[in-house]
Enzyme design. Structure first.
Site, PDB file in Angstrom:
ATOM      1  N   TYR A  30       0.840  -1.207   0.000  1.00  0.00           N
ATOM      2  CA  TYR A  30       0.000   0.000   0.000  1.00  0.00           C
ATOM      3  C   TYR A  30       0.872   1.253   0.000  1.00  0.00           C
ATOM      4  O   TYR A  30       1.510   1.583   1.001  1.00  0.00           O
ATOM      5  CB  TYR A  30      -0.948   0.021   1.212  1.00  0.00           C
TER       6      TYR A  30
HETATM    7  N1  LIG Z   1      -6.215  -8.209   0.614  1.00  0.00           N
HETATM    8  C1  LIG Z   1      -6.508  -7.461  -0.408  1.00  0.00           C
HETATM    9  O1  LIG Z   1      -6.200  -7.795  -1.558  1.00  0.00           O
HETATM   10  C2  LIG Z   1      -7.247  -6.173  -0.168  1.00  0.00           C
HETATM   11  C3  LIG Z   1      -7.825  -5.468  -1.242  1.00  0.00           C
HETATM   12  C4  LIG Z   1      -8.548  -4.304  -0.958  1.00  0.00           C
HETATM   13  C5  LIG Z   1      -8.641  -3.846   0.349  1.00  0.00           C
HETATM   14  N2  LIG Z   1      -8.027  -4.539   1.366  1.00  0.00           N
HETATM   15  C6  LIG Z   1      -8.111  -4.071   2.777  1.00  0.00           C
HETATM   16  O2  LIG Z   1      -9.457  -3.766   3.095  1.00  0.00           O
HETATM   17  C7  LIG Z   1      -9.545  -2.397   3.523  1.00  0.00           C
HETATM   18  C8  LIG Z   1     -10.880  -1.825   3.165  1.00  0.00           C
HETATM   19  O3  LIG Z   1     -11.142  -1.945   1.798  1.00  0.00           O
HETATM   20  P1  LIG Z   1     -11.251  -0.701   0.824  1.00  0.00           P
HETATM   21  O4  LIG Z   1     -10.524   0.458   1.408  1.00  0.00           O
HETATM   22  O5  LIG Z   1     -10.895  -1.204  -0.523  1.00  0.00           O
HETATM   23  O6  LIG Z   1     -12.785  -0.396   0.732  1.00  0.00           O
HETATM   24  P2  LIG Z   1     -14.007  -0.039   1.701  1.00  0.00           P
HETATM   25  O7  LIG Z   1     -13.701  -0.263   3.107  1.00  0.00           O
HETATM   26  O8  LIG Z   1     -15.147  -0.778   1.110  1.00  0.00           O
HETATM   27  O9  LIG Z   1     -14.223   1.500   1.382  1.00  0.00           O
HETATM   28  C9  LIG Z   1     -13.390   2.481   1.914  1.00  0.00           C
HETATM   29  C10 LIG Z   1     -13.921   3.848   1.562  1.00  0.00           C
HETATM   30  O10 LIG Z   1     -15.259   3.981   2.001  1.00  0.00           O
HETATM   31  C11 LIG Z   1     -15.473   5.286   2.459  1.00  0.00           C
HETATM   32  N3  LIG Z   1     -15.966   5.229   3.862  1.00  0.00           N
HETATM   33  C12 LIG Z   1     -15.523   4.460   4.867  1.00  0.00           C
HETATM   34  N4  LIG Z   1     -16.253   4.678   5.975  1.00  0.00           N
HETATM   35  C13 LIG Z   1     -17.179   5.607   5.650  1.00  0.00           C
HETATM   36  C14 LIG Z   1     -18.194   6.247   6.366  1.00  0.00           C
HETATM   37  N5  LIG Z   1     -18.446   5.947   7.643  1.00  0.00           N
HETATM   38  N6  LIG Z   1     -18.944   7.165   5.725  1.00  0.00           N
HETATM   39  C15 LIG Z   1     -18.712   7.464   4.426  1.00  0.00           C
HETATM   40  N7  LIG Z   1     -17.746   6.887   3.700  1.00  0.00           N
HETATM   41  C16 LIG Z   1     -16.974   5.958   4.301  1.00  0.00           C
HETATM   42  C17 LIG Z   1     -14.202   6.051   2.378  1.00  0.00           C
HETATM   43  O11 LIG Z   1     -14.267   6.781   1.175  1.00  0.00           O
HETATM   44  P3  LIG Z   1     -13.557   8.216   0.957  1.00  0.00           P
HETATM   45  O12 LIG Z   1     -12.202   7.867   0.496  1.00  0.00           O
HETATM   46  O13 LIG Z   1     -14.374   8.833  -0.122  1.00  0.00           O
HETATM   47  O14 LIG Z   1     -13.585   8.944   2.239  1.00  0.00           O
HETATM   48  C18 LIG Z   1     -13.173   4.951   2.288  1.00  0.00           C
HETATM   49  O15 LIG Z   1     -12.050   5.318   1.553  1.00  0.00           O
HETATM   50  C19 LIG Z   1      -8.323  -1.727   2.896  1.00  0.00           C
HETATM   51  O16 LIG Z   1      -7.975  -0.535   3.555  1.00  0.00           O
HETATM   52  C20 LIG Z   1      -7.300  -2.821   3.050  1.00  0.00           C
HETATM   53  O17 LIG Z   1      -6.814  -2.857   4.381  1.00  0.00           O
HETATM   54  C21 LIG Z   1      -7.363  -5.690   1.110  1.00  0.00           C
END
Ligand SMILES: NC(=O)c1ccc[n+]([C@@H]2O[C@H](COP(=O)([O-])OP(=O)(O)OC[C@H]3O[C@@H](n4cnc5c(N)ncnc54)[C@H](OP(=O)(O)O)[C@@H]3O)[C@@H](O)[C@H]2O)c1
Length: 329
Positions: free
Chosen positions: A58
Site C-alpha cells: 500500500y
Molecule cells: N487483501 C486485499 O487484496 C485487499 C484489497 C482491498 C482492500 N483490502 C483491505 O481492506 C480495507 C478496506 O477496503 P477498501 O478500502 O478497498 O474499501 P471499503 O472499506 O469498502 O471503502 C473504503 C472507503 O469507504 C469510504 N468510507 C468508509 N467509511 C465511511 C463512512 N463511515 N462514511 C462514508 N464513507 C466511508 C471512504 O471513502 P472516501 O475515500 O471517499 O472517504 C473509504 O475510503 C483496505 O484498507 C485494506 O486494508 C485488502
C-alpha cells in the site's frame, strides 16, 4: 467492542478492523491528510477498534510507515496485521519483507502476517515453512493468507494452517459465498472481509456509475469501457445501482446509515472473523465502529440477501474483483 478468535489461533480481534490502504492516498485514493489519518488511528483505538490492516504494497510502504507513526506510544494497545506481496514469497524474500515491514511499522512484532496474493511459482510448503520460522522467532504471532481460493487453500493446508483468508466480501460482492466461505468454515479459517463498503459505493456517495471516480470504477461491477478496468467484461452497473438503491431503502426503513447496515450484515454472516473497513478520518472511525453495536433483525438480514441476489448471480463465483480470469483459485 465484540471480539472473535481468528481460526485456530488464540488471537482475539474486534469484529471491525481499520483498513489502512486508503490512507496511503495516491492514484487510487487521491490526496490524504496525514494528520486526519493519525487522528483516526487514535480515535479508533479509544473506541476499541484497535485492529489495523495494512500491506507492504500500500503506497509502496507509505501506509505501514504512517500506521507506525500513528501507533507511536500506543503500540501495545493495537493489533497489527500486514501482508507480504507475492514477489516476496520465497523463504529468504519473506523473511526480508518481514524485517522491512517491522522497520516501517516501527515495531518488534506483527500480530497477523498474511500472504497478500498466492505466488504459485514458489511451493506453498516452502513459503509456509518460512512463515512458521517467523512465528517461532516471535516476529509474527499468527499467519494467514489473502485472496486464496479453495484449490490453493487445499494445497496450503497440507503444509500448515493459515488462520485467516482475507477476501473481498460485501453486500455488493458475494462471490465467496459459492465456494470460498464454505471451505473456510470447514477448515477453521476465519474470513476477513475486505472492501466491505465496495470502496465507498455502500456509503451512498455516488448516484450513478458516472459519478464514481476513475480509481474506484475498476472492479467487475463496472463496464470494460471505463478507464483502468482490466476485466474485459460488460460489468453489472444496472444491477449494482439497483442493489444500492434497495439497500438504501432498507436502511431508511430501519432508521440506520447504509454504511453501518452494510458492515453489520457482514458481521452477522457465519465464518466472518472481522470486517476491514477503509477509514481516512476520525468521523469514519466513529461511524464504522458504531456498526459493531448494530444487531440487524433476521428478517432484515434476509431481505438484504434477497435484494442483492441478482447482482450476486450476475457477477458469479469469480472472487477476483478486478480480473475476468480469476487469479483466485
Ligand atoms: N487483501 C486485499 O487484496 C485487499 C484489497 C482491498 C482492500 N483490502 C483491505 O481492506 C480495507 C478496506 O477496503 P477498501 O478500502 O478497498 O474499501 P471499503 O472499506 O469498502 O471503502 C473504503 C472507503 O469507504 C469510504 N468510507 C468508509 N467509511 C465511511 C463512512 N463511515 N462514511 C462514508 N464513507 C466511508 C471512504 O471513502 P472516501 O475515500 O471517499 O472517504 C473509504 O475510503 C483496505 O484498507 C485494506 O486494508 C485488502
Amino acid at each position: 467492542m465484540q471480539t472473535r478468535r481468528l481460526g485456530r489461533s488464540d488471537l482475539e480481534v474486534p469484529v471491525i478492523c481499520f483498513g489502512c490502504w486508503a490512507i496511503a492516498g495516491g492514484v487510487w485514493w487521491g490526496e490524504q491528510d496525514e494528520q486526519d489519518a493519525i487522528d483516526a488511528i487514535h480515535e479508533a483505538i479509544d473506541l476499541g477498534l484497535n485492529f489495523f490492516d495494512t500491506a507492504e504494497g500500500y503506497g509502496a510502504g507509505a501506509s505501514e510507515e504512517l500506521l507506525g507513526r500513528g501507533l507511536r506510544g500506543v503500540r501495545d494497545r493495537a493489533i497489527v496485521a500486514t501482508k507480504a506481496s507475492p514477489n516476496h514469497h520465497s523463504p529468504e524474500a519473506l523473511k526480508q519483507a518481514c524485517e522491512d515491514s517491522l522497520r516501517r511499522l516501527d515495531t518488534d512484532w506483527i500480530d497477523l502476517y498474511q500472504l497478500h496474493w498466492p505466488n504459485r511459482e514458489v511451493p506453498f510448503e516452502d513459503t509456509w515453512a518460512a512463515m512458521e520460522d517467523l512465528i517461532e522467532e516471535g516476529k509474527v504471532r499468527v499467519g494467514g493468507v489473502s485472496n486464496w481460493g479453495p484449490g490453493d487453500l487445499d494445497e496450503i493446508l497440507r503444509a500448515g494452517h493459515p488462520d485467516v483468508d482475507q477476501v473481498s466480501y460485501s453486500l455488493l460482492f458475494r462471490a465467496i459465498e459459492y465456494e470460498i466461505k464454505p471451505k473456510c468454515i470447514e477448515e477453521d479459517v476465519s474470513v476477513l472481509c475486505y472492501s466491505p463498503l465496495m470502496q465507498g459505493l455502500l456509503a451512498g456517495k455516488f448516484a450513478s456509475p458516472d459519478d464514481v471516480p476513475e480509481g474506484r470504477a475498476r472492479s467487475r461491477h463496472f463496464s470494460k469501457e471505463r478507464p483502468g478496468t482490466r476485466h474485459g467484461e460488460e460489468g453489472a452497473e444496472r444491477e449494482t445501482f439497483d442493489a444500492i438503491s434497495a439497500i438504501g431503502e432498507i436502511a431508511d426503513e430501519i432508521g440506520e446509515e447504509m454504511t453501518r447496515v452494510a458492515i453489520a450484515w457482514l458481521i452477522a454472516q457465519p465464518g466472518v472473523g472481522s470486517v476491514i473497513t477503509g477509514i481516512r478520518n476520525p468521523d469514519q472511525a466513529r461511524d464504522n465502529a458504531a456498526a459493531a453495536d448494530l444487531t440487524l433483525p433476521s428478517d432484515v438480514i434476509d431481505e438484504l440477501r434477497q435484494v442483492t441476489e441478482p447482482l450476486k448471480a450476475k457477477l458469479g463465483p469469480n472472487a477476483d474483483m478486478w480480473e475476468g480470469e480469476s487469479r483466485i483459485r
